[in-house]
Design a protein around this motif. Structure first.
Motif, short mmCIF file in Angstrom:
data_model
loop_
_atom_site.label_atom_id
_atom_site.label_comp_id
_atom_site.label_asym_id
_atom_site.label_seq_id
_atom_site.Cartn_x
_atom_site.Cartn_y
_atom_site.Cartn_z
N LEU A 200 0.81 -1.21 0.00
CA LEU A 200 0.00 0.00 0.00
C LEU A 200 0.85 1.28 0.00
CD1 LEU A 200 -2.79 1.28 0.05
CD2 LEU A 200 -2.80 1.03 2.55
N PRO A 201 1.94 1.38 0.80
CA PRO A 201 2.76 2.60 0.73
C PRO A 201 3.33 2.84 -0.67
CG PRO A 201 3.29 1.37 2.71
CD PRO A 201 2.39 0.49 1.89
N THR A 202 3.67 1.77 -1.39
CA THR A 202 4.16 1.91 -2.76
C THR A 202 3.06 2.43 -3.67
OG1 THR A 202 5.73 0.11 -2.42
CG2 THR A 202 5.21 0.69 -4.69
N ILE A 203 1.85 1.91 -3.51
CA ILE A 203 0.70 2.37 -4.29
C ILE A 203 0.48 3.86 -4.05
CG2 ILE A 203 -1.79 2.17 -4.60
CD1 ILE A 203 -0.24 -0.18 -5.75
N GLN A 204 0.54 4.28 -2.79
CA GLN A 204 0.33 5.68 -2.46
C GLN A 204 1.39 6.57 -3.10
OE1 GLN A 204 0.37 5.12 1.79
NE2 GLN A 204 -1.86 4.98 1.93
N GLU A 205 2.63 6.09 -3.17
CA GLU A 205 3.69 6.87 -3.80
C GLU A 205 3.52 6.94 -5.31
OE1 GLU A 205 6.63 8.75 -2.29
OE2 GLU A 205 4.68 8.70 -1.29
N ILE A 206 3.08 5.86 -5.93
CA ILE A 206 2.82 5.88 -7.37
C ILE A 206 1.77 6.94 -7.70
CG2 ILE A 206 1.90 4.57 -9.32
CD1 ILE A 206 3.12 2.06 -8.04
N VAL A 207 0.71 6.96 -6.91
CA VAL A 207 -0.36 7.94 -7.12
C VAL A 207 0.15 9.36 -6.90
CG1 VAL A 207 -2.58 8.75 -6.24
CG2 VAL A 207 -2.20 6.30 -6.56
N HIS A 223 10.38 -10.48 -6.99
CA HIS A 223 10.44 -9.80 -5.69
C HIS A 223 10.20 -8.30 -5.76
CE1 HIS A 223 11.99 -13.55 -4.05
NE2 HIS A 223 12.94 -13.55 -4.96
N GLN A 224 10.18 -7.69 -6.96
CA GLN A 224 10.17 -6.24 -7.02
C GLN A 224 9.26 -5.71 -8.13
OE1 GLN A 224 14.62 -4.91 -5.91
NE2 GLN A 224 14.47 -6.29 -7.62
N ILE A 225 8.89 -4.44 -7.99
CA ILE A 225 8.19 -3.70 -9.03
C ILE A 225 8.99 -2.45 -9.34
CG2 ILE A 225 6.76 -2.59 -7.25
CD1 ILE A 225 4.66 -2.04 -9.35
N LEU A 226 9.04 -2.09 -10.61
CA LEU A 226 9.66 -0.86 -11.05
C LEU A 226 8.63 -0.06 -11.84
CD1 LEU A 226 13.15 -0.28 -12.65
CD2 LEU A 226 11.10 0.60 -13.77
N VAL A 227 8.46 1.20 -11.47
CA VAL A 227 7.56 2.10 -12.20
C VAL A 227 8.37 3.32 -12.59
CG1 VAL A 227 5.41 3.41 -12.13
CG2 VAL A 227 5.61 1.30 -10.82
N GLY A 228 8.32 3.69 -13.88
CA GLY A 228 9.09 4.83 -14.33
C GLY A 228 8.41 5.56 -15.47
N ASP A 229 8.71 6.87 -15.59
CA ASP A 229 8.16 7.67 -16.69
C ASP A 229 9.25 8.34 -17.51
OD1 ASP A 229 9.10 9.70 -15.07
OD2 ASP A 229 7.16 10.65 -14.72
N GLY A 230 10.49 7.91 -17.36
CA GLY A 230 11.59 8.50 -18.10
C GLY A 230 12.37 9.53 -17.31
N THR A 231 11.70 10.19 -16.36
CA THR A 231 12.36 11.17 -15.49
C THR A 231 12.48 10.65 -14.07
OG1 THR A 231 11.53 13.02 -16.81
CG2 THR A 231 12.24 13.52 -14.58
N THR A 232 11.41 10.03 -13.60
CA THR A 232 11.36 9.51 -12.23
C THR A 232 11.17 8.01 -12.27
OG1 THR A 232 10.42 11.59 -11.41
CG2 THR A 232 10.14 9.65 -10.02
N GLN A 233 11.83 7.32 -11.34
CA GLN A 233 11.73 5.86 -11.26
C GLN A 233 11.54 5.44 -9.81
OE1 GLN A 233 14.60 3.12 -13.40
NE2 GLN A 233 15.27 2.72 -11.31
N LEU A 234 10.60 4.54 -9.60
CA LEU A 234 10.35 3.98 -8.27
C LEU A 234 10.58 2.48 -8.32
CD1 LEU A 234 7.43 4.70 -5.85
CD2 LEU A 234 7.84 2.35 -6.58
N VAL A 235 11.34 1.96 -7.36
CA VAL A 235 11.55 0.52 -7.21
C VAL A 235 11.11 0.13 -5.81
CG1 VAL A 235 13.23 -1.36 -7.20
CG2 VAL A 235 13.49 0.54 -8.82
#
Length: 272
Positions: A200-207, A223-235
């Motif tokens: 849930l904390p990761t979901i909140q940060e993605i939003v 074990h992991q998720i990576l979300v990125g838009d080219g400028t910012t990346q969350l792992v």
């Protein structure tokens, strides 16, 4: 390291990585933000060992280098200085901040001591989706998630990828939210079904950190998720465990249904 950057850009970047900083950690390096200058951008990174966020800021790079510095003193300075042009330079593990009428020095930690951010190994399990579509879907589903020490899997959202459908599910065992996204709303080259439980904390940060109007890449491994838009990346780490069989608890039939205008219904609920 030596760089010139606009205060607003640096302050906004610090705001993006802020919640990945561990304010109460015993290790000083986890209370720090890594500042790395190279190429034509300044990169900021923070991690609490559960979530790592990296973002880039454009600026004039005079000299490359990197240093980890305590986050909150730097953030407070950026919120207080009046000058729009900020010069950052390092010497002997000290960050010096210079403006037209102000200067400060912050003792830092060598870049080599900053934790490494792990990479996602299986890039094949990935989807590309508009940030606004994903944010809206997560916001609708996350209301039913609830952190639980007894059942950690309930403290996240299930990503159930079914080749032509992406189903987002959250439950606290008393209520359940399910959001279905069809393959018209996202793209993927993945040729197999998979499931992942995102905390849930990761979901909140993605939003929070990914703005609308951009395309996101969401990649998963065991074990992991990576979300990125080219400028910012969350792992982030995923939650291990088996998610409840949500399809088994969905009602197969109803005795009746009522159609009501949503605003009137919401107002009635508030009144009672």
């Amino acid at each position: 390291m030596k760089i010139v950057v606009l205060k607003k850009n640096l302050r906004d970047a610090l705001g993006i990585v802020e919640r990945a900083v561990s304010e109460n950690a015993n290790l000083p390096v986890l209370k720090s933000v890594l500042i790395r200058a190279g190429g034509d951008a300044l990169q900021l990174r923070a991690t609490n060992l559960e979530i790592a966020v990296t973002t880039s800021v454009s600026g004039k790079i005079v000299e490359s280098g990197g240093l980890a510095v305590p986050f909150f003193p730097l953030y407070h300075i950026m919120n207080s200085v009046s000058s729009e042009r900020i010069e950052l330079q390092t010497k002997d593990n000290v960050l010096e901040i210079i403006t037209d009428n102000y200067s400060a020095k912050i003792q830092g930690i060598p870049e080599a001591d900053f934790p490494l951010v792990p990479s996602v190994e299986d890039a094949g399990a990935s989807i590309n989706i508009d940030a606004q579509i994903l944010r809206d879907a997560l916001t609708q589903a996350m209301t039913a998630a609830q952190p639980s020490e007894i059942r950690p899997e309930l403290g996240g959202i299930l990503f159930d990828f079914q080749l032509t459908l992406l189903v987002l599910v959250a439950t606290d065992s008393f209520r359940m939210a399910r959001k279905i996204l069809t393959d018209k709303q996202w793209k993927s080259t993945c040729d197999r079904a998979w499931k992942a439980i995102v905390p849930l904390p990761t979901i909140q940060e993605i939003v929070r950190i990914f703005p609308s109007g951009k395309m996101l890449t969401c990649a998963f491994d065991t074990h992991q998720i990576l979300v990125g838009d080219g400028t910012t990346q969350l792992v982030s780490r995923l939650i291990e465990g088996d998610y409840p069989d949500y399809e088994a608890v969905l009602p197969k039939a109803f005795s009746g249904d009522v159609t009501i205008e949503s605003a009137h219904f919401a107002q009635a609920l508030k009144l009672v």
